[in-house]
Scaffold this motif. Structure first.
Motif: not given
Length: 218
Positions: A65-86
């Motif tokens: 999810l982090t890689l997808v968020g960085l490729l799309l420059w999507s803050r929402l996807v990166v935040a979703a990756a953090g929610v999954v880990v935590l």
């Protein structure tokens, strides 16, 4: 742009920490890769899990999810990756606390560095999502010569130098004529339709008659 770069660095570090955490000790000398996914929903057991059915799986999903968020420059996807880990880390802590009766840290039989890495990785992912500004928006550029989306380049009344002036027949091209007008639309002096054509003289008038070229009334 600088904020996106800083956020991307934080996201990569957070995802790497989360993926590495299952290979460190989580509790009482037991590594995170030995906890099954089922233990998070049914309770922690002593069954040793396979790598791809352990805590390693949700953290790999968070890294994707982090890689997808960085490729799309999507803050929402990166935040979703953090929610999954935590989320999976907190869920494991709840189940481990229920199985052990209590959780302790700072001792050989307590919480290990694996938990710290997973929590730190999730926090870094959320921080990266907060720092990033997302994909820059493209500004729409109006065509050359237009001032808004409705005039299509036509001059406004206030900008037209000829607006408000009386009509001047001599203004403009010398030989200008309306579009679609034929070259012979205006009759010549040798045509009967020409104003002043001598109607009194018929076709039988001799060519050398002095009255042939005399206007009517003379």
């Amino acid at each position: 742009m600088i904020r996106n770069v800083i956020g991307a660095v934080l996201a990569v570090v957070g995802a790497a920490a989360a993926v590495w955490s299952p290979f460190r000790v989580w509790y009482d000398g037991r590594q995170g890769r030995y906890y099954e996914i089922d233990d998070l929903f049914t309770g922690v057991t002593s069954v040793r899990a396979d790598l791809w059915w352990s805590l390693f799986l949700p953290f790999v999903f968070g890294a994707v999810l982090t890689l997808v968020g960085l490729l799309l420059w999507s803050r929402l996807v990166v935040a979703a990756a953090g929610v999954v880990v935590l989320g999976f880390t907190v869920l494991w802590m709840v189940r481990q606390g229920q199985a052990a009766g209590s959780l302790s840290a700072g001792s050989d039989d307590g919480l290990g560095w694996g938990v710290a890495l997973s929590v730190g990785g999730g926090v870094l992912l959320l921080l990266a999502a907060a720092v990033m500004v997302g994909r820059p928006r493209r500004r729409r550029v109006a065509p050359v010569g237009t001032t808004d989306g409705y005039d299509h380049g036509e001059p406004r009344h206030g900008e037209d130098p000829g607006y408000g002036r009386p009509y001047d027949p001599g203004h403009g091209p010398r030989h200008a004529r309306p579009r679609g007008t034929r070259h012979d639309a205006i009759p010549g002096p040798d045509r009967p339709e020409y104003p002043g054509y001598p109607e009194s003289l018929g076709p039988s008038a001799p060519p050398d008659s002095p009255d042939r070229d005399r206007p009517p009334g003379y």
